[in-house]
Design an enzyme around this catalytic site. Structure first.
Site, short mmCIF file in Angstrom:
data_model
loop_
_atom_site.label_atom_id
_atom_site.label_comp_id
_atom_site.label_asym_id
_atom_site.label_seq_id
_atom_site.Cartn_x
_atom_site.Cartn_y
_atom_site.Cartn_z
CE1 TYR A 54 -3.16 3.05 0.49
CE2 TYR A 54 -1.72 3.60 2.34
CZ TYR A 54 -2.72 3.96 1.45
OH TYR A 54 -3.26 5.21 1.49
CG HIS A 84 -2.11 14.71 -0.85
ND1 HIS A 84 -2.30 14.20 -2.12
CD2 HIS A 84 -2.60 13.76 0.00
CE1 HIS A 84 -2.85 13.01 -2.03
NE2 HIS A 84 -3.06 12.72 -0.76
CG ASN A 196 0.29 8.83 5.68
OD1 ASN A 196 0.20 7.64 5.44
ND2 ASN A 196 -0.58 9.70 5.21
CE1 TYR A 278 -17.86 30.18 46.56
CE2 TYR A 278 -18.63 29.31 44.45
CZ TYR A 278 -18.75 29.39 45.83
OH TYR A 278 -19.73 28.69 46.47
NE ARG A 281 -14.69 31.64 49.82
CZ ARG A 281 -15.94 31.15 49.82
NH1 ARG A 281 -16.17 29.94 50.30
NH2 ARG A 281 -16.94 31.88 49.38
CG PHE A 327 -2.35 7.83 9.46
CD1 PHE A 327 -3.70 7.73 9.77
CD2 PHE A 327 -1.86 7.03 8.44
CE1 PHE A 327 -4.54 6.87 9.09
CE2 PHE A 327 -2.71 6.17 7.75
CZ PHE A 327 -4.05 6.09 8.07
CD GLU A 412 -8.12 9.07 3.92
OE1 GLU A 412 -8.41 10.29 4.03
OE2 GLU A 412 -7.16 8.65 3.24
#
Length: 501
Positions: A54, A84, A196, A278, A281, A327, A412
């Site tokens: 792959y 990409h 990746n 608060y 405190r 990844f 995906e």
């Protein structure tokens, strides 16, 4: 000074030193060997394997069914980087780009990625010569790692894209020629190894955490000044109450406040109120919980930056190449959301202390911390600004990690949205720096209005340094410049010399 990249884990302290002391990088001999050995194993496997591998001898994502000829393996990887490179929007900060280069070089040096030694060395050259690829903040799903921004990061390796150099955006081709850097001819799997990975998310996480560590320290220091200025009580910080509910951050915070206020004349005065709001405190409980959260996030991020997060992963010792999911950004997406929420809370309680200081409800300091209120608005509007930023943080703290939009033809089909969580985490850190800066302005003003009474020796020194950049406000003046100066004081100051807190 040189930092030698090796299989030894990277720490936050080492990274902070590399960035702030301007270290250069180099590969250790051990790292060179494991990189070369892994590449040799991969080349042998490609030559001898009859099965498709792959992303090495196949297409990517849902195109994994398509086999690629050996003659086209290099072009396949170059095409991957070019196609990409889709990060868009505003350029990310230069220190985050430096972190991306460092963390990717470190990850590739672990010898599980099958890259050429020359590729890792070029990444190091870019870091050392401050040639910083232009990476933009939008485009990562945090699923197959950070594909789009990492593609933009590594376009210059093949002679494309843009880089920051000497303060300007220049073409990568021009700068490569300046340094006589020939474009890298990517080998099989190299484009995939570069793209990746979780280095966009993890670099933002490291950058945000380095800020968060300082923010947590400043929250205690500024909170202690505000407590004195407000004539607050030390009782809620005594050790007995912390031991009754022994969360580590709570114990640490109370101890810090006691140490910071040691020797304060304000604490020696008789108190007229039996109880504080608060926001004063509950400083140990709120600051403490935030610190515990920050440390948990840090443990996850430190594990991540020392992991192999590309795909497929090569285990030459077991004669295996495994296509898996290291990844996927889920571990980072969740903790980045958590980090944003935790640090935003430090900002939220800070703004409430700011409000109390300008309210005039104690009678020891004038309303809006200025003489002749009415003619002068004093510190009225900085509190507005702090409130607006707190509200903005609440919007930013909507979790990114609960969303998922499938991609790559449903291959995906669950993504982390960790890239978005990463970008907004940095925004929250910077916002909280501003909120704390506004509280510091108010607290310093309130202390000065009660002179000659002094706070502790350490806090007096801290305030003296602060007053060198933001002077006392006697009448109305332009305030945004003071806020910017106070913010820079916190961002770039260093007060580690304090031996107690």
């Amino acid at each position: 000074m040189i930092h030698y990249i090796s299989p030894a884990p990277l720490t936050f302290e080492a990274i902070d030193t590399i960035l702030n002391k301007h270290y250069t990088l180099a590969l250790s001999e051990e790292s060179k060997k494991v990189i070369n050995d892994c590449k040799a194993y991969l080349d042998h496997k490609i030559e001898t394997s009859e099965k498709p591998l792959y992303g090495i001898t196949t297409g990517f994502g849902s195109l994994c069914k398509i086999s690629i000829s050996k003659e086209d393996l290099s072009q396949l990887q170059a095409n991957l980087v070019m196609s990409h490179a889709c990060s868009i929007g505003n350029p990310i900060q230069k220190d985050i780009i430096r972190l991306m280069l460092l963390l990717k070089a470190h990850a590739l040096s672990l010898g599980k990625s099958g890259v050429q030694l020359a590729t890792v060395e070029r990444i190091i050259d870019m870091f050392n010569h401050d040639v910083l690829p232009v990476v933009r903040e939008l485009g990562s799903l945090g699923a197959s790692g950070d594909l789009a921004p990492l593609a933009n990061l590594f376009l210059p390796l093949i002679g494309k894209g843009e880089v920051w150099y000497e303060g300007e955006i220049r073409s990568a081709e021009e700068i490569n020629q300046k340094f006589n850097w020939e474009p890298i001819r990517l080998g099989a799997k190299e484009g995939l190894a570069l793209l990746n990975g979780t280095q966009f998310m993890s670099s933002h996480a490291v950058y945000a955490l380095l800020k968060a560590f300082k923010i947590a320290k400043y929250a205690d220091i500024i909170g202690a000044i505000s407590l004195d200025a407000y004539d607050g009580r030390i009782d809620p910080f005594l050790p007995q109450i912390q031991e009754a509910r022994p969360h580590p951050g709570q114990i640490e915070t109370a101890r810090n406040i006691r140490a910071l206020l040691e020797g304060s004349e304000f604490q020696k005065k008789e108190k007229t109120r039996v109880q504080d709001p608060y926001s004063f405190r509950c400083i140990p409980q709120v600051h403490g919980a935030c610190k515990d959260s920050i440390m948990y996030v840090a443990s996850v991020v430190e594990r991540e930056i020392n992991s192999v997060t590309d795909n497929p992963t090569i285990f030459s010792e077991d004669d295996l190449i495994i296509s898996g999911g290291n990844f996927h950004g889920e571990p980072l997406a969740l903790v980045l959301d958590f980090l944003s929420i935790a640090v935003a809370e430090l900002g939220s309680i800070s703004e409430r202390r700011t409000y109390r200081l300008i309210s005039g409800d104690r009678g020891n300091i004038p309303e809006f911390l200025v003489a002749n209120p009415g003619l002068n608005s004093g510190f009225m509007i900085p509190q507005y600004a702090a409130a607006a930023i707190v509200s903005k943080n609440k919007q930013l703290c909507t979790p990114c990690s609960v969303d998922s939009i499938p991609s790559s033809n449903e291959q995906e089909d669950h993504v982390s949205m960790g890239g978005n969580a990463a970008v907004k985490a940095v925004q929250v850190m910077e916002n909280v720096e501003r909120i704390l800066a506004i509280e510091l302005m108010n607290a310093a003003q309130a202390i000065d209005l009660q002179r000659p009474t002094k706070t502790s020796p350490y806090l007096e020194k801290f305030l003296e340094e602060f007053r060198s950049v933001v002077p006392f406000n006697s009448i109305d003046r332009v305030m945004y410049k003071d806020i910017d100066a106070a913010t820079d004081f916190l961002r770039y100051g260093d007060f580690e010399a304090n031996p107690q807190a």
